[in-house]
Write a protein that holds these residues in place. Sequence first.
Motif, PDB file in Angstrom:
ATOM      1  N   MET A  93      14.782  16.471 -38.939  1.00 53.91           N
ATOM      2  CA  MET A  93      15.614  15.686 -38.033  1.00 53.91           C
ATOM      3  C   MET A  93      14.775  15.136 -36.878  1.00 53.91           C
ATOM      4  O   MET A  93      14.829  13.945 -36.570  1.00 53.91           O
ATOM      5  N   MET A  94      13.976  16.002 -36.261  1.00 53.86           N
ATOM      6  CA  MET A  94      13.184  15.551 -35.122  1.00 53.86           C
ATOM      7  C   MET A  94      12.126  14.545 -35.545  1.00 53.86           C
ATOM      8  O   MET A  94      11.830  13.602 -34.815  1.00 53.86           O
ATOM      9  N   GLY A  95      11.565  14.752 -36.746  1.00 51.03           N
ATOM     10  CA  GLY A  95      10.567  13.810 -37.240  1.00 51.03           C
ATOM     11  C   GLY A  95      11.150  12.418 -37.421  1.00 51.03           C
ATOM     12  O   GLY A  95      10.533  11.419 -37.052  1.00 51.03           O
ATOM     13  N   VAL A  96      12.364  12.377 -37.965  1.00 51.38           N
ATOM     14  CA  VAL A  96      13.009  11.080 -38.185  1.00 51.38           C
ATOM     15  C   VAL A  96      13.325  10.420 -36.846  1.00 51.38           C
ATOM     16  O   VAL A  96      13.059   9.234 -36.640  1.00 51.38           O
ATOM     17  N   ALA A 153      19.637  12.246 -42.012  1.00 51.23           N
ATOM     18  CA  ALA A 153      20.657  11.244 -41.698  1.00 51.23           C
ATOM     19  C   ALA A 153      21.029  11.315 -40.222  1.00 51.23           C
ATOM     20  O   ALA A 153      21.152  10.293 -39.544  1.00 51.23           O
ATOM     21  N   ILE A 154      21.159  12.540 -39.715  1.00 50.81           N
ATOM     22  CA  ILE A 154      21.498  12.695 -38.300  1.00 50.81           C
ATOM     23  C   ILE A 154      20.340  12.207 -37.437  1.00 50.81           C
ATOM     24  O   ILE A 154      20.535  11.483 -36.462  1.00 50.81           O
ATOM     25  N   GLY A 155      19.122  12.586 -37.841  1.00 50.58           N
ATOM     26  CA  GLY A 155      17.951  12.144 -37.084  1.00 50.58           C
ATOM     27  C   GLY A 155      17.880  10.635 -36.979  1.00 50.58           C
ATOM     28  O   GLY A 155      17.449  10.094 -35.959  1.00 50.58           O
ATOM     29  N   LYS A 201      25.277   6.336 -29.715  1.00 50.18           N
ATOM     30  CA  LYS A 201      25.270   7.313 -30.803  1.00 50.18           C
ATOM     31  C   LYS A 201      26.504   7.111 -31.675  1.00 50.18           C
ATOM     32  O   LYS A 201      27.612   7.044 -31.158  1.00 50.18           O
ATOM     33  N   PRO A 202      26.346   7.015 -32.993  1.00 54.02           N
ATOM     34  CA  PRO A 202      27.533   6.828 -33.835  1.00 54.02           C
ATOM     35  C   PRO A 202      28.269   8.146 -34.040  1.00 54.02           C
ATOM     36  O   PRO A 202      27.695   9.217 -33.875  1.00 54.02           O
ATOM     37  N   ASP A 251      18.023  11.232 -26.962  1.00 57.05           N
ATOM     38  CA  ASP A 251      18.722  12.353 -26.356  1.00 57.05           C
ATOM     39  C   ASP A 251      18.921  13.502 -27.347  1.00 57.05           C
ATOM     40  O   ASP A 251      19.608  13.365 -28.350  1.00 57.05           O
ATOM     41  N   MET A 252      18.314  14.632 -27.044  1.00 57.29           N
ATOM     42  CA  MET A 252      18.405  15.762 -27.969  1.00 57.29           C
ATOM     43  C   MET A 252      19.802  16.392 -27.973  1.00 57.29           C
ATOM     44  O   MET A 252      20.170  17.083 -28.906  1.00 57.29           O
ATOM     45  N   ARG A 253      20.578  16.154 -26.912  1.00 54.97           N
ATOM     46  CA  ARG A 253      21.938  16.705 -26.907  1.00 54.97           C
ATOM     47  C   ARG A 253      22.794  16.039 -27.971  1.00 54.97           C
ATOM     48  O   ARG A 253      23.646  16.668 -28.577  1.00 54.97           O
ATOM     49  N   GLU A 254      22.522  14.744 -28.202  1.00 56.57           N
ATOM     50  CA  GLU A 254      23.223  14.045 -29.278  1.00 56.57           C
ATOM     51  C   GLU A 254      22.933  14.731 -30.609  1.00 56.57           C
ATOM     52  O   GLU A 254      23.811  14.928 -31.430  1.00 56.57           O
ATOM     53  N   ALA A 255      21.665  15.095 -30.768  1.00 53.17           N
ATOM     54  CA  ALA A 255      21.258  15.757 -32.006  1.00 53.17           C
ATOM     55  C   ALA A 255      22.031  17.044 -32.189  1.00 53.17           C
ATOM     56  O   ALA A 255      22.543  17.326 -33.269  1.00 53.17           O
ATOM     57  N   GLN A 256      22.140  17.808 -31.122  1.00 51.73           N
ATOM     58  CA  GLN A 256      22.841  19.082 -31.228  1.00 51.73           C
ATOM     59  C   GLN A 256      24.297  18.892 -31.629  1.00 51.73           C
ATOM     60  O   GLN A 256      24.780  19.563 -32.524  1.00 51.73           O
ATOM     61  N   SER A 257      24.958  17.949 -30.973  1.00 54.12           N
ATOM     62  CA  SER A 257      26.387  17.827 -31.249  1.00 54.12           C
ATOM     63  C   SER A 257      26.624  17.299 -32.655  1.00 54.12           C
ATOM     64  O   SER A 257      27.577  17.688 -33.303  1.00 54.12           O
ATOM     65  N   LEU A 258      25.731  16.422 -33.142  1.00 51.48           N
ATOM     66  CA  LEU A 258      25.931  15.887 -34.494  1.00 51.48           C
ATOM     67  C   LEU A 258      25.503  16.886 -35.564  1.00 51.48           C
ATOM     68  O   LEU A 258      26.075  16.924 -36.645  1.00 51.48           O
ATOM     69  N   SER A 259      24.481  17.686 -35.278  1.00 52.79           N
ATOM     70  CA  SER A 259      23.976  18.582 -36.321  1.00 52.79           C
ATOM     71  C   SER A 259      24.740  19.897 -36.351  1.00 52.79           C
ATOM     72  O   SER A 259      24.563  20.690 -37.266  1.00 52.79           O
ATOM     73  N   PHE A 260      25.590  20.123 -35.369  1.00 43.59           N
ATOM     74  CA  PHE A 260      26.306  21.388 -35.309  1.00 43.59           C
ATOM     75  C   PHE A 260      27.086  21.709 -36.592  1.00 43.59           C
ATOM     76  O   PHE A 260      26.987  22.822 -37.099  1.00 43.59           O
TER      77      PHE A 260
END
Lengths: 427, 310
Positions: A205-208, A309-311, A414-415, A317-326
């Motif tokens: 995810m972070m790589g993408v 896909a989430i990445g 963020k979608p 913003d890493m918080r977006e990542a957290q909320s989507l990957s939860f």
Amino acid sequence: MHKIILIIKREFLTRIRKRTFIISTILFPLLYLGLIFGTTYIAEKTKDNLKIGIIDSSGLFKADMIAVANNMDTAKTLTLVTENKENFMAHFDTLGYDGYVVIPQNFSWKNGIDSANIIRLNTRKTFGIGAMEPAQKKLNKIWEQIKKDSLGIDTVKQAIINRTVSLRQSNEKNRNSNAESASVIGYVSGFLMYLILILYGSQVMMGVTEEKTNRIAEVVVSSVKPFQLMIGKIIGIGLVALTQFLIWISCIFIIYNVSKAQGGAVNNASSVVGSVQNVFTSVNILLVVSCFVFYLLAGFFFYSSLYAAIGSAINEDMREAQSLSFPITLLVMFSIFLMGAVIKDPNSPLAVWASIIPFSSPIIMMVRIPFGVPNTVPYWQLGLSMLLLIGGFMFTTWFAGRIYRTGILMYGKKPSWKEMIRWAFSK
Amino acid sequence: MNILELQHLKKYFATQKAVDDISMVIPKGNIFGLLGPNGAGKTTLIRMITGIFYPDSGSITLKGKAFDPENDARLIGYMPEERGLYKKMKIGEQALYLAQLKGLKKAEAIVKIRDWFKRLEMESWWNKKVEDLSKGMGQKLQFVITVLHEPDLIILDEPFSGLDPVNANLIKDEIYRLAQNGTSIIFSTHRMEQVEEICNNIVLVNKGKKILDGSVAEVKQGFKENLFSIQIENIPDQITANIFDVVEKKEQQIIVKIREGYKPNDVLSHFINNGSSIIAFNEILPSLNDIFIRLVEGTPTARQFEKTTL
């Protein structure tokens, strides 16, 4: 195809050469080892070895009996005091003793002292129960010997008394199955799978996201298809995970056996060898490792494509990542919650279905497999589980690829998951 | 010969018609300006040409053949507006990796990278990381990566932003050199003075449609307003003539707009007959900037003219 290999190579090499990879690969087993040895060492260190003088007024306590009792462990706890009693009682601490006991004159071999049978340990400090216990055991051992001598039970009679039967489970289908080893291996495999899925999934995810926010994605997708870039990244990172696993797995077997040997009463070479053999014969190691490799890769593809896909959807913003990957992290964690119940009863319907349904099968099947194939896990279950997982990851990579190719070039807000699903099914 | 031909390209998104029926032709060795305001559809158009997006309809012909994104990657070099490089990767390895992705063989790529690095004085960068570079240096590297595989078509989106004048000139010279060797360059920018300086041809797009197409000279001619500047010693206080209107009057210079049916010679004769001594006489062509603003704002030419005369 050639370009995918280039991408895989870059992903693999840049990651494997990173200091963090080398450190985490070495540090993880070391930490594990340290934890086991550290706790054993601390436990050993904090155990008080009391040095106790025995002042025997009954004349029943003989030096040879005390010597035998002292041999119960490595600490020479008890010493028969032969010198001047008053002087000893006054100065025992300066003589290097922690305390002394006085065996009264009226001590009888049959009844001991009285109905309560309490012997007072005279000390000048307070010691814990853990320190008292070995001393108490030894005193009783000595008394036992006194009783045997008085009853005329010699070593031959004693050997007869000592004879016991032991109960051992014998699975008629699989003579080698051993529930204890199986649960340990199941637990370790399941947990390792969980760690790898979460750690390397979020690396994907972070790589993408990094490629997206660096805008390198736009440069690269003018040379290759977005799907190639995504799949190359996933395979490259998957190979890193596999490499790390193969390094760890060899360490883990050593650690497990060493730690098991540590747990045993006597720490010698033969028991280490014995426990290694025990694990290797009780579980089909080759089967477990090859299944692990399959479930690791298939499970990794299943989850990491979703992480990709989430990445692709998020921005810096890493918080977006957290909320989507939860939701995805929750799916992986769900299997961990099931693990305890599955280990307790690997044949329950819950265990069977959780090991067949793709999202939980990588972890739960790996918990069940050490209990035996085809006895605990029939071939049809293993086959169905593998097939469904392959189908599952093919679906998730397709699905993720659709989101990815839109998301990677989309900047701004963020979608939501709903929007992402619409990207996936739009033409 | 044309490098690129676009026929009725369309790309509609859910919310807008990003590219709505655009056709254009880019000749070999041409420096081609793709102009348009923000959100005009330039990026979408470029992404279709680079194979990142598929058009909804229309055709792209590259070097006389239908464009095949997968195999034609080597023919195109694309430098996006937002620069993209791996920050933690060594520069030499990065250039090599991206060149190989374009389809170059490793040995071939190394030779070319060394060649370019030498020419642009970047030899010492090989083992550095991108994060160690300044913005301008990163720009230079990005340019090299874009042109390294010797594509037939290079697409540069704002190539000079963030470059100091020295490095901007360096890149400019490289662009001229490439064009002279037959490479076609699509140059997308908002900076009109650069377009006037560099480009042979331009296309102006707005709201997904092409609104202007032609060579820079043609376009300027097409938008000229018959304005001339005349420098004379001793400008008379009152100038009355039915040949022209005075648009502006300065100390030694007047700007006139010639009325329909008359020629510049008529203006000259007017002043000569007046006995004025003429120092200079030249036509004023509109700048691309003016044309751009006029077209994009959609303001009618007539009204603008009225405003200036009042």
